[in-house]
Design an enzyme around this catalytic site. Structure first.
Site, PDB file in Angstrom:
ATOM      1  N   ARG A  23     -10.471  10.120 -16.650  1.00 46.62           N
ATOM      2  CA  ARG A  23      -9.825   8.915 -17.175  1.00 46.62           C
ATOM      3  C   ARG A  23     -10.449   7.625 -16.635  1.00 46.62           C
ATOM      4  NH1 ARG A  23      -4.070   7.748 -17.976  1.00 46.62           N
ATOM      5  NH2 ARG A  23      -4.308   6.681 -16.000  1.00 46.62           N
ATOM      6  N   ARG A  26     -11.306   4.609 -18.927  1.00 48.37           N
ATOM      7  CA  ARG A  26     -10.393   4.122 -19.974  1.00 48.37           C
ATOM      8  C   ARG A  26     -10.407   2.587 -20.017  1.00 48.37           C
ATOM      9  NH1 ARG A  26      -4.502   3.342 -18.131  1.00 48.37           N
ATOM     10  NH2 ARG A  26      -4.792   3.132 -15.923  1.00 48.37           N
ATOM     11  N   CYS A  47      -0.263 -25.291   7.539  1.00 50.66           N
ATOM     12  CA  CYS A  47      -0.158 -23.853   7.831  1.00 50.66           C
ATOM     13  C   CYS A  47       0.627 -23.621   9.117  1.00 50.66           C
ATOM     14  CB  CYS A  47      -1.561 -23.258   7.946  1.00 50.66           C
ATOM     15  SG  CYS A  47      -1.588 -21.630   8.723  1.00 50.66           S
ATOM     16  N   CYS A  50      -1.615 -22.229  12.068  1.00 49.72           N
ATOM     17  CA  CYS A  50      -2.705 -23.005  12.655  1.00 49.72           C
ATOM     18  C   CYS A  50      -2.237 -23.675  13.955  1.00 49.72           C
ATOM     19  CB  CYS A  50      -3.197 -24.061  11.660  1.00 49.72           C
ATOM     20  SG  CYS A  50      -4.403 -23.436  10.486  1.00 49.72           S
ATOM     21  N   HIS A 113      -8.450 -21.006  10.294  1.00 51.01           N
ATOM     22  CA  HIS A 113      -7.665 -20.746   9.082  1.00 51.01           C
ATOM     23  C   HIS A 113      -8.524 -20.118   7.986  1.00 51.01           C
ATOM     24  CE1 HIS A 113      -4.297 -21.535   6.342  1.00 51.01           C
ATOM     25  NE2 HIS A 113      -5.169 -21.986   5.464  1.00 51.01           N
ATOM     26  N   ASN A 153      -1.362  -7.243   6.620  1.00 55.38           N
ATOM     27  CA  ASN A 153      -1.131  -7.363   5.187  1.00 55.38           C
ATOM     28  C   ASN A 153      -2.024  -8.492   4.732  1.00 55.38           C
ATOM     29  OD1 ASN A 153       0.446  -6.085   3.345  1.00 55.38           O
ATOM     30  ND2 ASN A 153       2.098  -7.590   3.420  1.00 55.38           N
ATOM     31  N   SER A 161       2.098 -13.931   2.863  1.00 59.97           N
ATOM     32  CA  SER A 161       2.621 -15.274   2.612  1.00 59.97           C
ATOM     33  C   SER A 161       1.650 -16.366   3.020  1.00 59.97           C
ATOM     34  CB  SER A 161       3.936 -15.447   3.372  1.00 59.97           C
ATOM     35  OG  SER A 161       3.699 -15.342   4.767  1.00 59.97           O
ATOM     36  N   HIS A 164      -3.977 -17.450   6.471  1.00 62.42           N
ATOM     37  CA  HIS A 164      -4.461 -17.515   7.859  1.00 62.42           C
ATOM     38  C   HIS A 164      -4.579 -16.079   8.393  1.00 62.42           C
ATOM     39  CE1 HIS A 164      -4.857 -20.001  11.612  1.00 62.42           C
ATOM     40  NE2 HIS A 164      -4.854 -18.758  12.077  1.00 62.42           N
ATOM     41  N   HIS A 166      -3.977 -12.978  10.081  1.00 64.45           N
ATOM     42  CA  HIS A 166      -2.895 -12.566  10.976  1.00 64.45           C
ATOM     43  C   HIS A 166      -2.410 -11.163  10.632  1.00 64.45           C
ATOM     44  CE1 HIS A 166      -0.575 -13.773   7.440  1.00 64.45           C
ATOM     45  NE2 HIS A 166       0.435 -13.033   7.909  1.00 64.45           N
ATOM     46  N   GLN A 168       0.973  -8.179  11.863  1.00 67.67           N
ATOM     47  CA  GLN A 168       2.342  -8.122  12.369  1.00 67.67           C
ATOM     48  C   GLN A 168       2.546  -6.868  13.208  1.00 67.67           C
ATOM     49  OE1 GLN A 168       5.688  -9.151   9.896  1.00 67.67           O
ATOM     50  NE2 GLN A 168       4.331  -9.710   8.212  1.00 67.67           N
ATOM     51  N   HIS A 281      -1.541   4.200  12.859  1.00 70.70           N
ATOM     52  CA  HIS A 281      -0.535   5.235  13.064  1.00 70.70           C
ATOM     53  C   HIS A 281      -0.845   5.910  14.392  1.00 70.70           C
ATOM     54  CE1 HIS A 281       0.914   5.606   8.642  1.00 70.70           C
ATOM     55  NE2 HIS A 281       1.771   4.927   9.377  1.00 70.70           N
ATOM     56  N   PHE A 312      -1.768   0.021 -10.482  1.00 74.75           N
ATOM     57  CA  PHE A 312      -0.307  -0.069 -10.460  1.00 74.75           C
ATOM     58  C   PHE A 312       0.270   1.293 -10.101  1.00 74.75           C
ATOM     59  CE2 PHE A 312      -1.324  -3.769 -13.001  1.00 74.75           C
ATOM     60  CZ  PHE A 312      -0.419  -4.701 -12.536  1.00 74.75           C
ATOM     61  N   TYR A 316       4.422   7.326 -13.794  1.00 76.11           N
ATOM     62  CA  TYR A 316       4.302   8.673 -13.242  1.00 76.11           C
ATOM     63  C   TYR A 316       4.349   8.653 -11.708  1.00 76.11           C
ATOM     64  CZ  TYR A 316       2.384  13.282 -12.185  1.00 76.11           C
ATOM     65  OH  TYR A 316       2.203  14.549 -11.686  1.00 76.11           O
ATOM     66  N   GLU A 317       3.677   7.645 -11.128  1.00 71.44           N
ATOM     67  CA  GLU A 317       3.652   7.561  -9.653  1.00 71.44           C
ATOM     68  C   GLU A 317       5.052   7.384  -9.080  1.00 71.44           C
ATOM     69  OE1 GLU A 317       1.474   6.036 -11.567  1.00 71.44           O
ATOM     70  OE2 GLU A 317      -0.532   6.196 -10.727  1.00 71.44           O
TER      71      GLU A 317
HETATM   72  P1  H2U Z   1       3.121 -12.150   6.035  1.00 70.47           P
HETATM   73  O1  H2U Z   1       2.201 -13.230   5.613  1.00 70.47           O
HETATM   74  O2  H2U Z   1       2.439 -10.796   6.114  1.00 70.47           O
HETATM   75  O3  H2U Z   1       4.360 -12.148   5.211  1.00 70.47           O
HETATM   76  O4  H2U Z   1       3.549 -12.468   7.527  1.00 70.47           O
HETATM   77  C1  H2U Z   1       3.920 -13.721   7.980  1.00 70.47           C
HETATM   78  C2  H2U Z   1       5.108 -13.562   8.923  1.00 70.47           C
HETATM   79  O5  H2U Z   1       5.291 -14.788   9.603  1.00 70.47           O
HETATM   80  C3  H2U Z   1       6.393 -13.247   8.190  1.00 70.47           C
HETATM   81  O6  H2U Z   1       6.911 -12.020   8.654  1.00 70.47           O
HETATM   82  C4  H2U Z   1       6.652 -15.014   9.790  1.00 70.47           C
HETATM   83  C5  H2U Z   1       7.318 -14.404   8.567  1.00 70.47           C
HETATM   84  O7  H2U Z   1       8.604 -13.966   8.890  1.00 70.47           O
HETATM   85  N1  H2U Z   1       6.886 -16.453   9.965  1.00 70.47           N
HETATM   86  C6  H2U Z   1       7.333 -16.934  11.179  1.00 70.47           C
HETATM   87  O8  H2U Z   1       7.592 -16.137  12.088  1.00 70.47           O
HETATM   88  N2  H2U Z   1       7.520 -18.280  11.354  1.00 70.47           N
HETATM   89  C7  H2U Z   1       7.295 -19.213  10.381  1.00 70.47           C
HETATM   90  O9  H2U Z   1       7.441 -20.401  10.618  1.00 70.47           O
HETATM   91  C8  H2U Z   1       6.897 -18.793   9.024  1.00 70.47           C
HETATM   92  C9  H2U Z   1       6.635 -17.310   8.837  1.00 70.47           C
END
Ligand code: H2U
Length: 339
Positions: A23, A26, A47, A50, A113, A153, A161, A164, A166, A168, A281, A312, A316-317
């Site tokens: 496939r 396709r 930011c 930053c 940044h 992420n 979000s 920059h 980063h 977690q 892990h 996506f 099926y997934e």
């Molecule tokens: P993501 O971009 O992967 O969502 O991670 C950014 C994290 O930064 C997110 O978990 C945290 C958010 O809660 N954050 C702070 O701790 N302080 C802030 O002022 C904005 C975002």
């Protein structure tokens, strides 16, 4: 196997993936992702990651020089016990709930940044590895923390979000589902064979040399035989170690080098800042030695055939099990061809 639909088994998670190589060609008339803006300033006054800028709640991010770790201002987990007795809705097996304590931290990989792990130097990423080790040790030492999940992420397409660089860290009382599945599989294998599941897998992968992306002195990067995401990859240490605190000084730098190489390989594939979710892990921090654990990194990138067409995991997934078109061997070949 290169042309015919088949299923592949993931012995780490005891799950299957459907592979449909025929496939792969396709046509695509579905959603095309927007590319993020190309250029970013080295410092963005808007930011929150930053140096020198103000975060949520008025906290000022200090003028940090390399890696900076802080408690997530919107933590998904809280360290305190619930103040009132936690109300589980009855004794029924249908309404089980229990409090979960934990901590969440954000780790800025660099004050720059405009950089990503693919563009940072091995020495700069080595400082990130050092921070991971310190956080795993410090968080894991707390009596209410039994598992530490370190992850990155990357990219708006992954729900990140902020561009920059980063990652977690979420640390908690229970062992979450994915690592728990891997724990069970590795323990079962260890008890039966007395060796590491991933160590034995790695020996066979190296002998076959079909899905290997590259290796350095301490690590191998490969597309696993059971990869679900089109360009999914793993970084596996050659030496079986339950967690990252067992890394030698040289291995910490080799891990940084492997991370950088893989991220850069991804960027070259579709000439874009390649999005992914990646993470480590490793053994739970429950005070047990966990000789069955062979820590490793996983990379789950969503892109399928270009910088703008993603895979996506729907239909099926969602209803049956994961499915892929392009084979893991072909994905490895495409990634290798970027060097
Ligand atoms: P993501 O971009 O992967 O969502 O991670 C950014 C994290 O930064 C997110 O978990 C945290 C958010 O809660 N954050 C702070 O701790 N302080 C802030 O002022 C904005 C975002």
């Amino acid at each position: 196997m290169n042309d015919y639909p088949h299923r592949r088994y993931n012995p780490l998670t005891d799950s299957w993936v459907l592979v449909s190589p025929h496939r792969a060609k396709r046509p695509w008339q579905g959603q095309v992702e927007k590319l993020p803006a190309e250029t970013r300033p080295a410092h963005d006054p808007g930011c929150y990651l930053c140096a020198g800028n103000t975060r949520a709640g008025g906290i000022q991010t200090p003028d940090y020089q390399d890696v900076y770790v802080f408690d997530n201002d919107f933590s998904a987990l809280l360290p305190e016990k619930p103040s009132e007795a936690f109300e589980s809705p009855g004794n029924s097996i249908f309404f089980q709930a229990k409090p979960e304590r934990g901590l969440a931290r954000v780790i800025c990989f660099s004050p720059r940044h405009d950089l990503t792990m693919a563009e940072m130097s091995t020495l700069e990423i080595r400082k990130v590895v050092d921070a991971w080790v310190q956080e795993y040790q410090e968080l894991g030492a707390k009596d209410f923390i039994n598992y530490v999940q370190i992850f990155e992420n990357k990219g708006a397409i992954m729900g990140c979000s902020n561009p920059h660089p980063h990652g977690q860290i979420w640390a908690q009382e229970s062992i979450p589902d994915e690592p728990l599945k891997k724990q069970k599989a590795q323990l079962q294998y260890w008890e039966k064979h007395g060796t590491s599941l991933l160590g034995d897998y790695l020996s066979e992968e190296l002998a076959k040399n079909e899905r290997i992306l590259f290796e350095n002195a301490g690590f191998v990067a490969l597309v696993p035989f059971w990869a679900v995401w089109p360009f999914e990859a793993m970084i596996i240490p050659k030496r079986a170690m339950p967690n990252i605190t067992q890394l030698s000084d040289a291995e910490k730098t080799e891990l940084a080098d492997a991370y950088r190489q893989l991220a850069a390989m991804y960027d070259r594939l579709f000439q874009t800042s390649f999005p992914y979710s990646s993470g480590i892990h490793q053994a739970p921090t429950d005070g047990q030695p966990h000789p069955e654990w062979h820590f490793h990194l996983v990379f789950y990138p969503p892109l399928l055939r270009s910088a703008t067409v993603k895979k996506f995991m729907v239909g099926y997934e969602m209803l049956a099990n994961p499915q892929r078109d392009i084979t893991p061997e072909r994905a490895a070949e495409m990634l290798r061809a970027t060097t």
